[in-house]
Design an enzyme around this catalytic site. Structure first.
Site, PDB file in Angstrom:
ATOM      1  N   CYS A 381      43.428  15.271  18.519  1.00 56.08           N
ATOM      2  CA  CYS A 381      44.112  14.790  18.408  1.00 56.08           C
ATOM      3  C   CYS A 381      45.206  13.526  18.474  1.00 56.08           C
ATOM      4  O   CYS A 381      44.628  13.625  17.360  1.00 56.08           O
ATOM      5  CB  CYS A 381      44.926  15.142  20.713  1.00 56.08           C
ATOM      6  SG  CYS A 381      46.033  15.328  20.813  1.00 56.08           S
ATOM      7  N   HIS A 516      42.918  21.393  19.829  1.00 56.30           N
ATOM      8  CA  HIS A 516      41.172  20.360  21.058  1.00 56.30           C
ATOM      9  C   HIS A 516      40.676  22.063  21.132  1.00 56.30           C
ATOM     10  O   HIS A 516      40.991  22.607  22.151  1.00 56.30           O
ATOM     11  CB  HIS A 516      42.582  20.939  22.360  1.00 56.30           C
ATOM     12  CG  HIS A 516      43.499  19.821  22.682  1.00 56.30           C
ATOM     13  ND1 HIS A 516      42.741  18.641  22.963  1.00 56.30           N
ATOM     14  CD2 HIS A 516      44.953  19.578  22.429  1.00 56.30           C
ATOM     15  CE1 HIS A 516      43.607  17.570  23.312  1.00 56.30           C
ATOM     16  NE2 HIS A 516      44.583  17.737  22.597  1.00 56.30           N
ATOM     17  N   GLU A 518      38.118  22.048  22.378  1.00 52.91           N
ATOM     18  CA  GLU A 518      37.220  22.102  23.930  1.00 52.91           C
ATOM     19  C   GLU A 518      37.612  23.445  24.595  1.00 52.91           C
ATOM     20  O   GLU A 518      36.701  23.676  25.492  1.00 52.91           O
ATOM     21  CB  GLU A 518      37.368  20.629  24.352  1.00 52.91           C
ATOM     22  CG  GLU A 518      38.640  20.347  25.137  1.00 52.91           C
ATOM     23  CD  GLU A 518      38.933  19.397  24.094  1.00 52.91           C
ATOM     24  OE1 GLU A 518      40.021  18.343  24.465  1.00 52.91           O
ATOM     25  OE2 GLU A 518      39.755  19.524  22.962  1.00 52.91           O
TER      26      GLU A 518
END
Length: 543
Positions: A381, A516, A518
């Site tokens: 990001c 993102h 994750e």
């Protein structure tokens, strides 16, 4: 019909209600049951989207674009067949907002709006909605028993237990059993008082989860059962573990899933936890170790980067490697040259997402260090945006910046996204004056990867779906000069051609992504991008 398990906490906060509830969900799912989870937060904020990470930890983004509590990240990581959505997290603020909007519309026909029944009815409605289509819904109530903010939620739970009956609702209470080292004793009195507090508002626990640093012992279990009116076999001990991924087996070995299935009259096969055993084995029997330097501005609170921490852990499991994280303060790195030594000692560098200018120059210093020293770098990001700014500044010689930091930037290489299509395909429009809350490009979006790029090789697919949370994006008019200088664009949004990822061709491993990754990593499957990043760190260590 859906059965409900309500989870409360007592004595102190941060006992691990979310992890325990998610672990129970994993065991029940392993028995072939369809399980979902919901978190009810008593604070007045509408959602955690604008809350400081120092106070609340990370904001977990769901597929449908909800900005939610970090516990929902645990829920998704422990559950294989259930994804969280906007219905799985709501706050007091959201409840009151909904009720007040109904009052303004005249939905209550001029009646006096009160906590009971209007607030509690809205809470119950949302609980039922979140559990639809599932065998079991586990509902976690945030905070600690006795908090004034949580009383409407507790009352709603009490009402639901009466309305649903014993075969469709039960209460699990998490409590602390402290060990007094000077006396060499485990104390059960705080647990007794916590249950007494629950009973004073009409709630009787069916299961007690007793958290402790030390073994509680059978005598104390019997004592707790006697004074709390809980069946002795339903007093579950949960001592500190080497890893949270051991908790499903801890609960299973004490027959918690059997207790629940018997209570609800569910006939389900035995749980197979072999997947979790493999995860634990991969974590506790690592054959090597790498260090990842995370350069950010919320490093004093690791929970601010919880999903990233877990994704790195998962990648370590994939490679049977222990991943050690060194949190480097980006703001301090701006002026403290001694911190460069920590970057040198690391095997890779990661700059996570974030907002605001504080720490910007420190992050860019870390990015430049990784680029010039051929060290594996992953920018997520803002970490991608700053990688673009750093490259444009130090390689192209431009006065590049983001309009987030400088609205009059000479070379606005990063700018506000004014229009985009959301996860439903609907046009979203934003300006500099839009509210901060709920106005970003959020949720799962499709991206097309450039064939032959490193990212394409990592994912093994041309079209991918990842979650987003940002309101700034790379300015496409800088694509050509960047690519001519050696930074290639390796991914674009599927419909509007927004830049999704960048990489440097003559660097061993330098990737920035606008999304993102994750949020979609799990301990059993990991994530290809983090797995590749950790493998690059291993390779760098062996040079």
């Amino acid at each position: 019909m859906t059965k409900f398990i309500f989870v409360t906490g007592g004595v102190v906060s941060s006992l691990g209600k979310g992890i325990t509830a998610a672990s129970l969900a994993a065991v029940l799912e392993a028995r072939g049951l369809k399980v979902t989870m919901t978190k009810m937060d008593p604070y007045i904020n509408v959602d955690p989207g604008t809350m400081s990470p120092f106070q609340h930890g990370e904001v977990f983004v769901t597929e449908d674009g909800a900005e939610t509590d970090l516990d929902l990240g645990y829920y998704e990581r422990f559950l294989r067949h259930s994804k969280m959505s906007k219905t799985n997290n709501f706050t007091s603020g959201r409840i009151y907002q909904t009720v007040l909007n109904k009052e303004r519309r005249g939905d209550y026909l001029g009646g006096t709006v009160q906590v009971i029944p209007h607030i509690t009815d809205e809470i119950k409605h949302r609980i039922h909605a979140s559990g639809e289509g599932h065998d079991i819904a586990i509902i976690e109530i945030g905070g600690t028993v006795g908090d004034i903010e949580s009383l409407p939620f507790m009352e709603a739970v009490r009402q639901m237990q009466v309305e649903l009956g014993r075969n469709r609702a039960m209460l699990m209470h998490l409590t602390l059993v402290p060990y007094i080292s000077s006396a060499g004793e485990t104390k059960t009195k705080p647990t007794q008082h916590s249950v007494k507090e629950l009973r004073s508002i009409g709630l009787q626990p069916d299961v007690l989860i007793c958290r402790s640093e030390h073994a509680i012992g059978e005598e104390n279990r019997r004592k707790i059962a006697l004074f709390t009116n809980v069946e002795e076999r339903a007093v579950i001990t949960c001592e500190d573990a080497d890893t949270i991924y051991q908790i499903p087996r801890t609960l299973y070995e004490q027959d918690l899933d059997d207790i629940i299935c018997e209570r609800f009259g569910i006939d389900a096969p035995e749980a197979d936890l072999s997947d979790w055993d493999k995860v634990v084995d991969g974590l506790l029997n690592a054959q090597g170790k790498v260090t990842v330097a995370i350069v950010g501005k919320y490093v004093e609170l690791p929970d601010a980067y919880k999903s990233i921490n877990e994704a790195l852990l998962h990648a370590g499991i994939t490679h049977k490697t222990q991943v050690e994280i060194d949190y480097v303060d980006a703001e301090a790195l701006e002026t403290d040259d001694s911190l460069l030594a920590r970057l040198e000692q690391a095997d890779s560098i990661l700059v996570p997402g974030g907002f605001g200018e504080r720490g910007k120059l420190g992050k860019m210093r870390a990015i430049k260090f990784a680029r010039e020293n051929k060290m594996p770098y992953l920018g997520i990001c803002l970490g991608m945006q700053l990688a673009v700014i750093e490259y444009a500044t130090n390689v192209l010689g431009l006065e590049a910046d983001s309009t987030e930091f400088n609205r009059k930037a000479a070379e606005p290489i990063i700018g506000l996204i004014t229009e985009w299509l959301d996860e439903k395909g609907e046009l979203q429009v934003r300006t500099d004056d839009s509210d901060l809350g709920g106005t970003m490009r959020l949720g799962s979006q499709k991206a097309e990867l450039v064939e032959g790029s490193k990212l394409h090789q990592i994912y093994g697919a041309k079209l991918i779906t990842e979650r987003h949370r940002h309101r700034y994006e790379m300015n496409n008019r800088y694509i050509e000069p960047l690519e001519q200088a050696g930074m290639s664009i390796s991914g674009y949004s599927a419909k509007q051609h927004l830049v999704e990822s960048v990489e440097i061709a003559d660097h061993p491993w330098f990737i920035g992504v606008q999304f993102h990754p994750e949020f979609t990593s799990s301990p059993r499957e990991g994530h290809p991008l983090f797995a590749s990043f950790v493998k690059a760190a291993i390779d760098h260590q062996n040079i």
